[in-house]
Design a protein around this motif. Structure first.
Motif, PDB file in Angstrom:
ATOM      1  N   GLN A  86       0.791  -0.919   0.086  1.00  0.00           N
ATOM      2  CA  GLN A  86      -0.269  -0.123   0.075  1.00  0.00           C
ATOM      3  C   GLN A  86       0.890   1.381  -0.510  1.00  0.00           C
ATOM      4  O   GLN A  86       0.919   2.460  -0.525  1.00  0.00           O
ATOM      5  CB  GLN A  86      -0.689  -0.506   1.278  1.00  0.00           C
ATOM      6  CG  GLN A  86      -1.839  -0.937   1.009  1.00  0.00           C
ATOM      7  CD  GLN A  86      -2.701  -1.461   2.496  1.00  0.00           C
ATOM      8  OE1 GLN A  86      -2.405  -1.771   3.741  1.00  0.00           O
ATOM      9  NE2 GLN A  86      -4.097  -1.906   1.832  1.00  0.00           N
ATOM     10  N   GLY A  87       1.482   1.182   0.454  1.00  0.00           N
ATOM     11  CA  GLY A  87       3.482   2.226   0.534  1.00  0.00           C
ATOM     12  C   GLY A  87       3.689   2.720  -0.719  1.00  0.00           C
ATOM     13  O   GLY A  87       3.839   3.923  -0.965  1.00  0.00           O
ATOM     14  N   ALA A  88       4.088   1.598  -1.453  1.00  0.00           N
ATOM     15  CA  ALA A  88       4.760   1.806  -2.851  1.00  0.00           C
ATOM     16  C   ALA A  88       3.504   2.079  -3.606  1.00  0.00           C
ATOM     17  O   ALA A  88       3.941   2.844  -4.652  1.00  0.00           O
ATOM     18  CB  ALA A  88       4.862   0.689  -2.723  1.00  0.00           C
ATOM     19  N   LEU A  89       2.026   1.864  -3.630  1.00  0.00           N
ATOM     20  CA  LEU A  89       0.890   1.912  -4.145  1.00  0.00           C
ATOM     21  C   LEU A  89       1.058   4.388  -4.122  1.00  0.00           C
ATOM     22  O   LEU A  89       0.863   5.014  -5.126  1.00  0.00           O
ATOM     23  CB  LEU A  89      -0.486   1.872  -4.284  1.00  0.00           C
ATOM     24  CG  LEU A  89      -0.485   0.569  -4.890  1.00  0.00           C
ATOM     25  CD1 LEU A  89      -1.967   0.372  -4.482  1.00  0.00           C
ATOM     26  CD2 LEU A  89      -0.638   1.219  -6.587  1.00  0.00           C
ATOM     27  N   LYS A  90       0.967   3.908  -2.720  1.00  0.00           N
ATOM     28  CA  LYS A  90       0.490   5.670  -2.384  1.00  0.00           C
ATOM     29  C   LYS A  90       1.461   6.684  -2.920  1.00  0.00           C
ATOM     30  O   LYS A  90       1.672   7.345  -3.258  1.00  0.00           O
ATOM     31  CB  LYS A  90       0.274   5.978  -0.590  1.00  0.00           C
ATOM     32  CG  LYS A  90       0.280   7.009   0.238  1.00  0.00           C
ATOM     33  CD  LYS A  90       0.411   6.571   1.668  1.00  0.00           C
ATOM     34  CE  LYS A  90       0.469   8.487   1.712  1.00  0.00           C
ATOM     35  NZ  LYS A  90       0.116   8.392   3.514  1.00  0.00           N
ATOM     36  N   ASN A  91       3.458   5.452  -2.805  1.00  0.00           N
ATOM     37  CA  ASN A  91       4.767   6.932  -3.080  1.00  0.00           C
ATOM     38  C   ASN A  91       4.902   6.620  -4.543  1.00  0.00           C
ATOM     39  O   ASN A  91       6.209   6.849  -4.733  1.00  0.00           O
ATOM     40  CB  ASN A  91       5.212   6.540  -1.969  1.00  0.00           C
ATOM     41  CG  ASN A  91       4.911   6.708  -0.192  1.00  0.00           C
ATOM     42  OD1 ASN A  91       5.146   8.085  -0.201  1.00  0.00           O
ATOM     43  ND2 ASN A  91       4.600   5.722  -0.029  1.00  0.00           N
ATOM     44  N   SER A  92       4.331   6.350  -5.609  1.00  0.00           N
ATOM     45  CA  SER A  92       4.724   6.056  -6.838  1.00  0.00           C
ATOM     46  C   SER A  92       3.892   6.878  -7.773  1.00  0.00           C
ATOM     47  O   SER A  92       1.675   7.298  -6.827  1.00  0.00           O
ATOM     48  CB  SER A  92       4.658   5.106  -6.856  1.00  0.00           C
ATOM     49  OG  SER A  92       3.945   4.032  -7.175  1.00  0.00           O
ATOM     50  N   GLN A  93       3.694   6.819  -8.851  1.00  0.00           N
ATOM     51  CA  GLN A  93       2.054   6.690 -10.009  1.00  0.00           C
ATOM     52  C   GLN A  93       1.932   5.330 -10.298  1.00  0.00           C
ATOM     53  O   GLN A  93       0.832   5.652 -11.654  1.00  0.00           O
ATOM     54  CB  GLN A  93       3.016   7.456 -10.822  1.00  0.00           C
ATOM     55  CG  GLN A  93       3.868   8.810 -10.773  1.00  0.00           C
ATOM     56  CD  GLN A  93       3.091   9.562  -9.652  1.00  0.00           C
ATOM     57  OE1 GLN A  93       2.194   9.927 -10.972  1.00  0.00           O
ATOM     58  NE2 GLN A  93       2.950  10.003  -9.300  1.00  0.00           N
ATOM     59  N   ALA A  94       1.946   4.426  -9.649  1.00  0.00           N
ATOM     60  CA  ALA A  94       1.480   3.123  -9.872  1.00  0.00           C
ATOM     61  C   ALA A  94       0.403   3.107  -9.711  1.00  0.00           C
ATOM     62  O   ALA A  94      -0.354   3.206  -9.186  1.00  0.00           O
ATOM     63  CB  ALA A  94       2.091   2.013  -9.289  1.00  0.00           C
TER      64      ALA A  94
END
Length: 160
Positions: A86-94
């Motif tokens: 979830q953090g990767a989603l929040k901190n990216s354009q993914a």
């Protein structure tokens, strides 16, 4: 590594066709899945970024994993894996993210979480979420390879 690159090519074709973008958060694999992905020519069209968060503090700082989650469940837990994805989603354009956290060995295992225990999560911007814990066998290199493969296959499963 060749089979990982082949899986990454297949994943990339699916992402490109669906106009989806990927981010990864990796711990025990140290970026191995991202290496396979970026080995594919043109992956910049569907791969935004990878986070290698090996320490607990980096999971907190880079991905927003709560210290409470890490204290209560440990870095090697589905709860931590979900927070990482979830953090990767929040901190990216993914629009799609995957995370890997585990114990590749040869040390670090416990009776409850032996060497080879790896937790995964896959999160989509539309709210879908999957999680999994696997127990892989082999040496450190083999465990990391199996974990990266499981991640890529899980990402493809999220696109079906």
């Amino acid at each position: 590594m060749d089979e990982l690159v082949l899986l990454a090519e297949e994943l990339g074709a699916q992402l490109k066709q669906r106009k989806e973008v990927l981010a990864l958060a990796e711990s025990c694999t140290g970026g191995l899945a991202a290496v396979a992905i970026t080995s594919v020519a043109g992956s910049s069209a569907w791969f935004d970024c990878g986070f290698v968060t090996y320490s607990n503090q980096s999971k907190v700082d880079a991905l927003g994993v709560s210290a409470q989650t890490l204290d209560e469940y440990g870095a090697v837990s589905e709860q931590a894996a979900v927070a990482m994805a979830q953090g990767a989603l929040k901190n990216s354009q993914a629009s799609l993210a995957g995370s890997i956290t585990g114990i590749a060995g040869p040390s670090g295992g416990t009776k409850q979480k032996p060497v080879g225990t790896v937790c995964f999560a896959w999160a989509h911007a539309d709210g879908r979420l999957k999680r999994s814990t696997q127990l892989f066998r082999g040496d450190r290199t083999q465990i990391r390879h199996q974990a990266a493969e499981h991640m890529l296959l899980g990402l493809m499963g999220m696109l079906k």
